[in-house]
Write an enzyme that holds these catalytic residues in place. Structure first.
Site, PDB file in Angstrom:
ATOM      1  N   ARG A  17       0.879  -1.175   0.000  1.00 36.73           N
ATOM      2  CA  ARG A  17       0.000   0.000   0.000  1.00 36.73           C
ATOM      3  C   ARG A  17       0.915   1.223   0.000  1.00 36.73           C
ATOM      4  NH1 ARG A  17      -5.239   1.302   3.627  1.00 36.73           N
ATOM      5  NH2 ARG A  17      -5.976  -0.215   2.092  1.00 36.73           N
ATOM      6  N   HIS A  47      -7.604   0.487  -6.276  1.00 34.91           N
ATOM      7  CA  HIS A  47      -7.748  -0.372  -5.080  1.00 34.91           C
ATOM      8  C   HIS A  47      -8.400  -1.695  -5.507  1.00 34.91           C
ATOM      9  CE1 HIS A  47      -7.759  -1.525  -1.023  1.00 34.91           C
ATOM     10  NE2 HIS A  47      -8.736  -0.785  -0.528  1.00 34.91           N
ATOM     11  N   GLN A  55      -9.900  -4.532  -3.067  1.00 31.92           N
ATOM     12  CA  GLN A  55     -11.209  -4.163  -2.528  1.00 31.92           C
ATOM     13  C   GLN A  55     -12.331  -4.602  -3.464  1.00 31.92           C
ATOM     14  OE1 GLN A  55     -12.066  -2.230   0.427  1.00 31.92           O
ATOM     15  NE2 GLN A  55     -14.028  -3.065  -0.202  1.00 31.92           N
ATOM     16  N   ASP A  75     -17.730   6.173  -1.200  1.00 34.26           N
ATOM     17  CA  ASP A  75     -16.473   6.104  -0.449  1.00 34.26           C
ATOM     18  C   ASP A  75     -16.248   7.487   0.154  1.00 34.26           C
ATOM     19  OD1 ASP A  75     -13.981   5.353   0.551  1.00 34.26           O
ATOM     20  OD2 ASP A  75     -12.945   5.446  -1.383  1.00 34.26           O
ATOM     21  N   CYS A  98     -16.415   0.760   0.993  1.00 35.49           N
ATOM     22  CA  CYS A  98     -15.205   0.000   1.335  1.00 35.49           C
ATOM     23  C   CYS A  98     -14.759   0.218   2.783  1.00 35.49           C
ATOM     24  CB  CYS A  98     -14.077   0.344   0.367  1.00 35.49           C
ATOM     25  SG  CYS A  98     -13.514   2.056   0.471  1.00 35.49           S
ATOM     26  N   ARG A 110     -13.218  -9.228   2.344  1.00 35.10           N
ATOM     27  CA  ARG A 110     -11.814  -8.937   2.028  1.00 35.10           C
ATOM     28  C   ARG A 110     -10.954 -10.149   2.374  1.00 35.10           C
ATOM     29  NH1 ARG A 110     -10.176  -3.681   2.137  1.00 35.10           N
ATOM     30  NH2 ARG A 110      -8.475  -4.330   0.803  1.00 35.10           N
TER      31      ARG A 110
HETATM   32  N1   CP Z   1     -11.167  -0.629   2.763  1.00 35.46           N
HETATM   33  C1   CP Z   1      -9.879  -0.633   3.112  1.00 35.46           C
HETATM   34  O1   CP Z   1      -8.972  -0.827   2.312  1.00 35.46           O
HETATM   35  O2   CP Z   1      -9.662  -0.424   4.455  1.00 35.46           O
HETATM   36  P1   CP Z   1      -8.268  -0.199   5.192  1.00 35.46           P
HETATM   37  O3   CP Z   1      -7.789   1.173   4.801  1.00 35.46           O
HETATM   38  O4   CP Z   1      -8.623  -0.271   6.654  1.00 35.46           O
HETATM   39  O5   CP Z   1      -7.313  -1.253   4.777  1.00 35.46           O
HETATM   40  N1  NVA Z   2     -10.393   6.164  -1.183  1.00 37.62           N
HETATM   41  C1  NVA Z   2      -9.926   5.792   0.137  1.00 37.62           C
HETATM   42  C2  NVA Z   2     -10.053   4.324   0.358  1.00 37.62           C
HETATM   43  C3  NVA Z   2      -9.644   3.840   1.728  1.00 37.62           C
HETATM   44  C4  NVA Z   2      -9.682   2.360   1.885  1.00 37.62           C
HETATM   45  C5  NVA Z   2      -8.489   6.253   0.286  1.00 37.62           C
HETATM   46  O1  NVA Z   2      -7.725   6.109  -0.670  1.00 37.62           O
HETATM   47  O2  NVA Z   2      -8.144   6.771   1.334  1.00 37.62           O
END
Ligand code: CP
Ligand code: NVA
Length: 322
Positions: free
Chosen positions: A111, A138, A141, A229, A270, A298
């Site tokens: 990430r 993502h 997800q 989101d 998500c 997930r």
């Molecule tokens: N939805 C998601 O990716 O959550 P986290 O940021 O907690 O991993």
């Molecule tokens: N769009 C959000 C998703 C978090 C899981 C972000 O990138 O912060």
């Protein structure tokens, strides 16, 4: 490590339609296997003796825990790393990090706040690299989201989903999924926060049925699922926050909007959620909201992604448990 081309999981568009569909099936099988046996471990422990590095340069609750637990359920082990305690934090290159970690572990999940870092890791890694979120996508997800939709509403092919709010990283992966899984996706976003043009162009060139509009009511009409989101993603600077909240306010998912969707429409998010911003408490806590099934999935989706990436061409057989 033998010069074999790795199966990286970087974006939904990179996989074949068949692999994506079979991956969702495998995710469901992973879930059934766990529920029916009341025993969390995969019976053949496909990742026995294997180690996966989980590397985070941004916070995470779901992605981190579900990958870590999923790896353990497959018989493997993980090393969770935060880039600020790695030498990357002091300037060691992604290229060198890729070549070093490849010699220790059997796969990596990253990430990152920089999409090029993910691409750079994948380019020089000799083990599979899995996208754990970037500012532009993502995909892990979205595998869980498709699984969740199908659990509640049957095959997603030919259905209509509506995305409301920010045309962000999650929206981009959903656009790619709409194209690959052949469902209609209506996105209602303000002009300033419309989805990536590059992703929309890709979808168009690949036959995607994607409608980008500005009216939330039009987007949700008869939709089988409403998806949203956060209005402020991890990659968005705090400076623009007030501008975003103001521009996005008309796109809040509330009970009036849900009424315009199909009567059995589900609500997906998500998480983490910001109640009173992108969604009202009423919708979030309603029967139509399946956000915690989505979060749970997930875990199972990630096991499917790991098996797809790390096992040989016979990866589909791991769903049988034999
Ligand atoms: N939805 C998601 O990716 O959550 P986290 O940021 O907690 O991993
Ligand atoms: N769009 C959000 C998703 C978090 C899981 C972000 O990138 O912060």
């Amino acid at each position: 490590h033998h010069g074999k081309k790795c199966k990286h999981f970087l974006d939904i568009r990179d996989l074949s339609k068949k692999d994506l569909q079979d991956m969702v099936v495998l995710g469901k099988q992973m879930k059934d296997m766990q529920e029916n046996r009341k025993y969390p471990l995969h019976p053949t422990a496909p990742l026995k003796g294997k180690n996966v590095a989980l590397i985070f340069s941004k916070p995470s609750t779901r992605t981190r825990v579900s990958f870590e637990v999923g790896i353990r359920q497959l018989g493997g082990d993980s090393v969770v790393l935060s880039t600020d305690t790695m030498q990357i934090g002091r300037g060691e290159t992604i290229a060198d990090t890729a070549r070093v970690l490849s010699r220790f572990v059997d796969a990596m999940v990253l990430r990152t706040g920089c999409t090029d870092d993910l691409l750079g890791l994948a380019e020089l890694s000799s083990v599979p690299v899995i996208n754990g979120l970037t500012p532009t996508s993502h995909p892990s997800q979205i595998i869980a989201d498709i699984m969740t939709f199908e659990e509640h509403r049957g095959s997603i092919r030919g259905k209509t989903l509506a995305w409301l709010g920010d045309g962000n990283n999650v929206a981009s992966s959903l656009i790619e999924a709409a194209t690959q899984f052949e469902f209609t996706l209506n996105l209602a976003t303000p002009h300033a926060f419309s989805p990536s043009q590059e992703v929309l162009d890709w979808a168009k060139a690949n036959g995607g049925n994607i409608n980008v509009i500005t009216d939330p009511k039009e987007a949700v009409r008869n939709a089988d699922a409403i998806v949203t989101d956060t209005w402020v993603s991890m990659s968005d600077s705090d400076d623009g926050k007030q501008v975003r909240l103001k521009a996005l306010a008309p796109y809040q998912v509330n009970a009036d909007l849900m009424k315009l969707a199909a009567s059995d429409a589900i609500f997906l998010h998500c998480l983490p959620a910001h109640i009173g911003e992108e969604v009202t408490e009423e919708v979030f806590e309603s029967k139509q909201s399946v956000v915690f099934d989505e979060a749970e999935n997930r875990l199972h989706a990630h096991k499917a992604i790991l098996i797809w990436a790390m096992m040989d061409d016979d990866w589909r057989q791991y769903g049988s448990g034999k």
